[in-house]
Design a protein around this motif. Structure first.
Motif, PDB file in Angstrom:
ATOM      1  N   ILE A 140      42.613 -20.967  22.976  1.00 52.05           N
ATOM      2  CA  ILE A 140      42.588 -21.126  21.530  1.00 52.05           C
ATOM      3  C   ILE A 140      41.548 -20.168  20.966  1.00 52.05           C
ATOM      4  O   ILE A 140      40.377 -20.199  21.364  1.00 52.05           O
ATOM      5  N   VAL A 141      41.985 -19.297  20.076  1.00 51.96           N
ATOM      6  CA  VAL A 141      41.102 -18.341  19.413  1.00 51.96           C
ATOM      7  C   VAL A 141      40.810 -18.863  18.009  1.00 51.96           C
ATOM      8  O   VAL A 141      41.729 -19.182  17.256  1.00 51.96           O
ATOM      9  N   THR A 142      39.538 -18.982  17.665  1.00 50.10           N
ATOM     10  CA  THR A 142      39.137 -19.467  16.346  1.00 50.10           C
ATOM     11  C   THR A 142      39.249 -18.342  15.322  1.00 50.10           C
ATOM     12  O   THR A 142      38.654 -17.273  15.491  1.00 50.10           O
ATOM     13  N   GLU A 143      40.007 -18.572  14.274  1.00 55.59           N
ATOM     14  CA  GLU A 143      40.334 -17.516  13.306  1.00 55.59           C
ATOM     15  C   GLU A 143      39.089 -16.895  12.669  1.00 55.59           C
ATOM     16  O   GLU A 143      38.989 -15.674  12.526  1.00 55.59           O
ATOM     17  N   ALA A 144      38.123 -17.701  12.290  1.00 52.61           N
ATOM     18  CA  ALA A 144      36.985 -17.198  11.520  1.00 52.61           C
ATOM     19  C   ALA A 144      36.046 -16.322  12.332  1.00 52.61           C
ATOM     20  O   ALA A 144      35.407 -15.416  11.799  1.00 52.61           O
ATOM     21  N   THR A 145      35.958 -16.570  13.644  1.00 50.36           N
ATOM     22  CA  THR A 145      34.957 -15.883  14.470  1.00 50.36           C
ATOM     23  C   THR A 145      35.540 -15.008  15.566  1.00 50.36           C
ATOM     24  O   THR A 145      34.848 -14.138  16.088  1.00 50.36           O
ATOM     25  N   GLY A 146      36.796 -15.243  15.937  1.00 46.60           N
ATOM     26  CA  GLY A 146      37.377 -14.518  17.061  1.00 46.60           C
ATOM     27  C   GLY A 146      36.954 -15.057  18.409  1.00 46.60           C
ATOM     28  O   GLY A 146      37.372 -14.536  19.457  1.00 46.60           O
ATOM     29  N   GLU A 147      36.158 -16.111  18.432  1.00 43.29           N
ATOM     30  CA  GLU A 147      35.716 -16.694  19.696  1.00 43.29           C
ATOM     31  C   GLU A 147      36.858 -17.444  20.347  1.00 43.29           C
ATOM     32  O   GLU A 147      37.733 -17.995  19.667  1.00 43.29           O
TER      33      GLU A 147
ATOM     34  N   VAL B  57      37.083   1.188  22.924  1.00 45.96           N
ATOM     35  CA  VAL B  57      38.417   0.625  23.111  1.00 45.96           C
ATOM     36  C   VAL B  57      38.364  -0.903  23.059  1.00 45.96           C
ATOM     37  O   VAL B  57      39.184  -1.552  22.392  1.00 45.96           O
ATOM     38  N   ALA B  58      37.395  -1.504  23.753  1.00 45.50           N
ATOM     39  CA  ALA B  58      37.271  -2.959  23.762  1.00 45.50           C
ATOM     40  C   ALA B  58      36.999  -3.488  22.359  1.00 45.50           C
ATOM     41  O   ALA B  58      37.532  -4.537  21.954  1.00 45.50           O
ATOM     42  N   ALA B  59      36.184  -2.765  21.597  1.00 42.71           N
ATOM     43  CA  ALA B  59      35.905  -3.175  20.219  1.00 42.71           C
ATOM     44  C   ALA B  59      37.177  -3.128  19.379  1.00 42.71           C
ATOM     45  O   ALA B  59      37.463  -4.055  18.595  1.00 42.71           O
ATOM     46  N   ALA B  60      37.960  -2.070  19.539  1.00 41.92           N
ATOM     47  CA  ALA B  60      39.223  -1.964  18.806  1.00 41.92           C
ATOM     48  C   ALA B  60      40.167  -3.102  19.177  1.00 41.92           C
ATOM     49  O   ALA B  60      40.882  -3.646  18.324  1.00 41.92           O
ATOM     50  N   ALA B  61      40.164  -3.489  20.458  1.00 42.86           N
ATOM     51  CA  ALA B  61      41.021  -4.576  20.919  1.00 42.86           C
ATOM     52  C   ALA B  61      40.631  -5.897  20.267  1.00 42.86           C
ATOM     53  O   ALA B  61      41.493  -6.752  20.004  1.00 42.86           O
ATOM     54  N   CYS B  62      39.347  -6.081  19.994  1.00 41.48           N
ATOM     55  CA  CYS B  62      38.863  -7.316  19.379  1.00 41.48           C
ATOM     56  C   CYS B  62      39.260  -7.421  17.904  1.00 41.48           C
ATOM     57  O   CYS B  62      39.121  -8.489  17.300  1.00 41.48           O
ATOM     58  N   GLU B  63      39.759  -6.343  17.331  1.00 41.20           N
ATOM     59  CA  GLU B  63      40.119  -6.346  15.920  1.00 41.20           C
ATOM     60  C   GLU B  63      41.560  -6.790  15.679  1.00 41.20           C
ATOM     61  O   GLU B  63      42.027  -6.799  14.537  1.00 41.20           O
TER      62      GLU B  63
ATOM     63  N   LYS C 290      34.257  -6.661  12.891  1.00 41.26           N
ATOM     64  CA  LYS C 290      34.591  -8.042  12.536  1.00 41.26           C
ATOM     65  C   LYS C 290      35.643  -8.498  13.533  1.00 41.26           C
ATOM     66  O   LYS C 290      36.798  -8.093  13.485  1.00 41.26           O
ATOM     67  N   ALA C 291      35.237  -9.319  14.495  1.00 41.89           N
ATOM     68  CA  ALA C 291      36.125  -9.707  15.590  1.00 41.89           C
ATOM     69  C   ALA C 291      37.209 -10.662  15.104  1.00 41.89           C
ATOM     70  O   ALA C 291      36.939 -11.649  14.416  1.00 41.89           O
ATOM     71  N   VAL C 292      38.438 -10.343  15.479  1.00 37.59           N
ATOM     72  CA  VAL C 292      39.577 -11.225  15.242  1.00 37.59           C
ATOM     73  C   VAL C 292      39.850 -12.065  16.481  1.00 37.59           C
ATOM     74  O   VAL C 292      40.176 -13.243  16.400  1.00 37.59           O
ATOM     75  N   ASP C 293      39.686 -11.447  17.660  1.00 40.01           N
ATOM     76  CA  ASP C 293      39.985 -12.126  18.922  1.00 40.01           C
ATOM     77  C   ASP C 293      39.215 -11.427  20.041  1.00 40.01           C
ATOM     78  O   ASP C 293      39.450 -10.252  20.305  1.00 40.01           O
ATOM     79  N   THR C 294      38.316 -12.150  20.683  1.00 38.16           N
ATOM     80  CA  THR C 294      37.525 -11.557  21.774  1.00 38.16           C
ATOM     81  C   THR C 294      38.152 -11.787  23.142  1.00 38.16           C
ATOM     82  O   THR C 294      37.601 -11.328  24.148  1.00 38.16           O
ATOM     83  N   LEU C 295      39.286 -12.472  23.202  1.00 37.35           N
ATOM     84  CA  LEU C 295      39.916 -12.741  24.484  1.00 37.35           C
ATOM     85  C   LEU C 295      40.272 -11.440  25.203  1.00 37.35           C
ATOM     86  O   LEU C 295      40.895 -10.549  24.633  1.00 37.35           O
ATOM     87  N   GLY C 296      39.891 -11.343  26.460  1.00 33.71           N
ATOM     88  CA  GLY C 296      40.265 -10.197  27.279  1.00 33.71           C
ATOM     89  C   GLY C 296      39.503  -8.931  26.990  1.00 33.71           C
ATOM     90  O   GLY C 296      39.814  -7.879  27.565  1.00 33.71           O
ATOM     91  N   ALA C 297      38.487  -9.002  26.119  1.00 33.41           N
ATOM     92  CA  ALA C 297      37.755  -7.781  25.767  1.00 33.41           C
ATOM     93  C   ALA C 297      37.115  -7.141  26.993  1.00 33.41           C
ATOM     94  O   ALA C 297      37.153  -5.914  27.162  1.00 33.41           O
TER      95      ALA C 297
END
Length: 289
Positions: free
Chosen positions: A101-108, A271-277, A237-244
């Motif tokens: 589960i990825v939290t929308e507000a934080t990307g955690e 690249v990892a930062a872009a993936a988190c977006e 601004k992270a949208v999703d940190t999963l798999g970074a």
């Protein structure tokens, strides 16, 4: 976006990931409705292989099996042209499954998963020609016996070996003597190590020439041939940190074949930062990296 015909071999965990984007993780006895979802093959070596396939040819070695759920894993990997060597194709048990589960507000992300403990195989399952044409090897430690054998072969054939040190796993000490690049997280704590200084000392004493410790949004600490330094990571601004971290490792395997250790770390961080977006572990590949 493949540039050259270089080949990376990725050794370790293969899972099926169910990923949900939600306002928050549920409380006890609460039901929530997801905003978005996606299903993908997962695991550190798997996500790294998919990331590497953005530029080159990726080979993945691990256990999938023949359970119907495995069809989704195979289909996803075929989409990204990742070649798979299944070490136990007749296994009928379900593959390891992760619910995220990825939290929308934080990307955690919050993760419930099963690792490869129930799917371990012996070194006699390794194909004899597994390293043919391979330019770099990454080992995530989830198939330690296999990983150790392949690392030893790679070292003998002058093929660089990278470890994804997400966390310490029993048996890593058998792999480390054959490692050229130890790229670890801040959660990687070998026996007796409580901080990054002790981790650097432990890995240096084994003779690993290139060591890096990622720290999320904080600077990467690294050591190359005894010299220490840091690398800032992009602020996003992270949208999703999963798999970074997994994507970071796959990108690192690409860049280290082209440039220096420090430059490869910096490029992989971008690249990892872009993936988190973007949501999920695949949508970043639709961008121009």
């Amino acid at each position: 976006m493949r540039q050259k015909s270089q080949v990376g071999l990725f050794v370790g965990l293969i899972t099926l990931d169910f990923i949900y984007l939600a306002k928050s993780v549920p409380r006890n006895n609460q039901k929530i409705v997801a905003i978005d979802y996606t299903v993908a093959a997962g695991g550190p070596a798997t996500n790294a292989a998919v990331a590497f396939s953005y530029w080159h040819q990726a080979k993945l070695i691990g256990v999938i099996g023949s359970h119907p759920l495995c069809n989704s894993i195979v289909a996803d990997l075929e989409t990204y042209q990742v070649t798979v060597e299944d070490l136990n194709p007749t296994q009928v048990e379900p593959p390891p499954v992760s619910s995220i589960i990825v939290t929308e507000a934080t990307g955690e992300r919050a993760v419930v998963s099963i690792n490869a403990v129930k799917t371990q195989v012996t070194r006699d399952r390794i194909p004899q020609d597994i390293l043919q044409g391979v330019d770099i090897v990454l080992i995530d430690g989830h198939q330690m016996v296999i990983g150790c054998a392949i690392a030893q072969q790679a070292k003998a054939n002058h093929i660089p070996v990278v470890i994804d040190g997400g966390s310490w796993k029993p048996g890593f000490e058998t792999v480390l003597p054959f490692v050229d690049y130890a790229v670890c997280s801040a959660n990687f704590h070998p026996p007796g190590c409580k901080n990054t200084t002790e981790v650097f000392a432990y890995l240096s004493a084994i003779g690993i020439p290139h060591i890096a410790i990622t720290q999320g949004e904080n600077p990467i600490q690294y050591q190359a041939n005894g010299q220490c330094n840091t690398i800032a990571v992009p602020k996003i601004k992270a949208v999703d940190t999963l798999g970074a971290g997994d994507i970071f490792h796959g990108a690192f395997c690409h860049y280290i074949l082209q440039t220096s250790f420090a430059e490869a770390l910096a490029a992989a961080a971008r690249v990892a930062a872009a993936a988190c977006e973007s949501f999920g572990t695949r949508r970043w590949m639709q961008q121009q990296i």
